[in-house]
Structure formats: structure tokens, C-alpha cells
Design a protein around this motif. Sequence first.
Motif, short mmCIF file in Angstrom:
data_model
loop_
_atom_site.label_atom_id
_atom_site.label_comp_id
_atom_site.label_asym_id
_atom_site.label_seq_id
_atom_site.Cartn_x
_atom_site.Cartn_y
_atom_site.Cartn_z
N PHE A 53 0.80 -1.21 0.00
CA PHE A 53 0.00 0.00 0.00
C PHE A 53 0.84 1.27 0.00
O PHE A 53 0.31 2.37 0.11
CB PHE A 53 -0.96 -0.01 1.19
N GLN A 54 2.18 1.11 -0.14
CA GLN A 54 3.07 2.27 -0.21
C GLN A 54 2.83 3.22 0.96
O GLN A 54 2.70 4.44 0.80
CB GLN A 54 2.89 3.01 -1.54
N THR A 55 2.74 2.63 2.16
CA THR A 55 2.42 3.37 3.38
C THR A 55 3.48 3.08 4.45
O THR A 55 3.71 1.92 4.80
CB THR A 55 1.04 2.96 3.92
N ALA A 56 4.12 4.13 4.96
CA ALA A 56 5.06 3.95 6.06
C ALA A 56 4.30 3.55 7.33
O ALA A 56 3.14 3.94 7.51
CB ALA A 56 5.85 5.23 6.29
N VAL A 57 4.96 2.80 8.19
CA VAL A 57 4.33 2.30 9.42
C VAL A 57 5.22 2.63 10.61
O VAL A 57 6.42 2.33 10.61
CB VAL A 57 4.11 0.77 9.35
N VAL A 58 4.62 3.26 11.62
CA VAL A 58 5.31 3.55 12.87
C VAL A 58 4.53 2.89 14.00
O VAL A 58 3.33 3.16 14.16
CB VAL A 58 5.43 5.07 13.12
N MET A 59 5.17 2.04 14.77
CA MET A 59 4.49 1.37 15.89
C MET A 59 5.53 0.82 16.84
O MET A 59 6.74 1.02 16.66
CB MET A 59 3.55 0.27 15.39
N GLY A 60 5.08 0.12 17.85
CA GLY A 60 5.95 -0.64 18.71
C GLY A 60 5.60 -2.10 18.57
O GLY A 60 4.46 -2.44 18.25
N TYR A 61 6.57 -2.98 18.80
CA TYR A 61 6.26 -4.40 18.75
C TYR A 61 6.95 -5.11 19.90
O TYR A 61 7.87 -4.56 20.53
CB TYR A 61 6.66 -5.02 17.42
N ARG A 62 6.50 -6.31 20.19
CA ARG A 62 7.10 -7.12 21.24
C ARG A 62 7.87 -8.27 20.62
O ARG A 62 7.35 -8.99 19.78
CB ARG A 62 6.03 -7.63 22.19
N ASN A 63 9.12 -8.42 21.07
CA ASN A 63 9.96 -9.48 20.49
C ASN A 63 9.66 -10.83 21.14
O ASN A 63 8.71 -10.97 21.91
CB ASN A 63 11.45 -9.11 20.58
N GLU A 64 10.51 -11.80 20.82
CA GLU A 64 10.26 -13.16 21.32
C GLU A 64 10.37 -13.28 22.82
O GLU A 64 9.88 -14.26 23.42
CB GLU A 64 11.22 -14.15 20.64
N LEU A 65 10.97 -12.30 23.48
CA LEU A 65 11.05 -12.28 24.94
C LEU A 65 9.96 -11.39 25.55
O LEU A 65 9.99 -11.11 26.74
CB LEU A 65 12.43 -11.78 25.38
N ASN A 66 9.02 -10.94 24.72
CA ASN A 66 7.91 -10.07 25.13
C ASN A 66 8.41 -8.71 25.61
O ASN A 66 7.81 -8.07 26.48
CB ASN A 66 7.08 -10.73 26.23
N VAL A 67 9.53 -8.27 25.03
CA VAL A 67 10.12 -6.97 25.36
C VAL A 67 9.75 -5.96 24.28
O VAL A 67 9.82 -6.26 23.08
CB VAL A 67 11.65 -7.09 25.48
#
Length: 207
Positions: free
Chosen positions: A43-57
Motif C-alpha cells: 500500500f506504499q504506506t510507512a508504518v510507525v508502531m511498537g512491537y514485542r519481540n520473542e522475549l515479550n520486550v
Amino acid sequence: MEQHLKQFIQEIEANPTVDLVLYPEGYCQYTHLNEVKELAKTFQTAVVMGYRNELNVDRALIIDKRGETLLDRAKTPETMPLFMPSTVIDDGHRYGYVLCREIFMGLEGLKSEESIQLIFNPIGVGMFSEEQYSDWSGEAKKIALQQRSIILGTSHADGSYRNCGFSIPMAYCFDETGEAILLSKNDTRTRIVDTVTKTVSILVPQI
């Protein structure tokens, strides 16, 4: 907070002319990162967010409209200075990033950087008091004035800080002069902010 990307997928598909989407801290699980990148590219759309890694950090994340990762770093512990990098260049524009409570590190952490056009603040759960809501939005306004930059933030619609049982969902946008383009609480509707005209439109959920 959802286990999958239902709302994100619905909104990026329904708004293909939007340049960038901002989602809260911890919205995405690490297992969904490739899907987010593919959607950004499609969709040619930049994305800004937070995510949780495999350690839930919690980690900071910016993906450009080509689906490439521009920023992926750990969240700064409370007792340390703002982790770097906290700015990236995307097609000639410099973005700043403060993840959730890093907003209170932004005045020091971003001030030595070059000119920043947009600063993002993905927030975890809602505010736990009216005082925190005022402190948070007040700090964002200070950063906008210091950097002469637009700053945008959004929290989750649900959840309370450390399960205190009280939550005020918030979203905000201050312009370069510290004027509020958007300052909402307890209103979880999705909004489109035009950073050129400094106007806000509300997306009515499909029934």
C-alpha cells in the motif's frame, strides 16, 4: 490490544492514500513483522508502531513505504538516557521517535539532533489519571516547541497501567508552534491528520 493485525489490516486497506500510519506501543507481535512489512510495501504506506519481540520486550519500529525497516531498537530503561538511534531519514524527511514513557526523555534525547520534521510517540496503555494525561500532553508540547516539529502520539484503546483499573485512551498532535491540532481522550476513533493543512478527519467505523 489484539493478538493479530485485524484493525491494522482493515485500516491500511481502506485508506490507500494515507502516507503513514501510527499505532501504539506493543501492538504488533514479532511473528507478524513480515506481514506488516508486506502491507507497507503493497500500500506504499510507512508504518510507525511498537512491537514485542520473542522475549515479550517492547521495541521501537519504523518501516518505510517500501517495506524496509528504518528503525528497530530496544525501549529505553527508565534510569538511562534516550537510546539511539531515535531519529531516521526517510525520503529526505527526518523522523524522531520516543517510545511510550520515553516522551519524558525527549527534551534531552532529541535536542542535539538535526532538524526533525515529525516526531512519533507510540504509547502503551491509556493514562492512569487526569494528572498523567496533562503531564504527558504537556511534555509533548514542550518537545514540539523545542524541535519546531510536529509531534504525534497515540495509546491503546484498552488496558490500564500495571492493572490499576483506570485508563484514559489518548491521541494527540501538536504543531511546530505548540498548538494542538488534535488532543483527545476517551475517544478511540481512528483519525487522519493532514500535517500540511493541519486538519483532522475522523474515520467512522464500518458497520
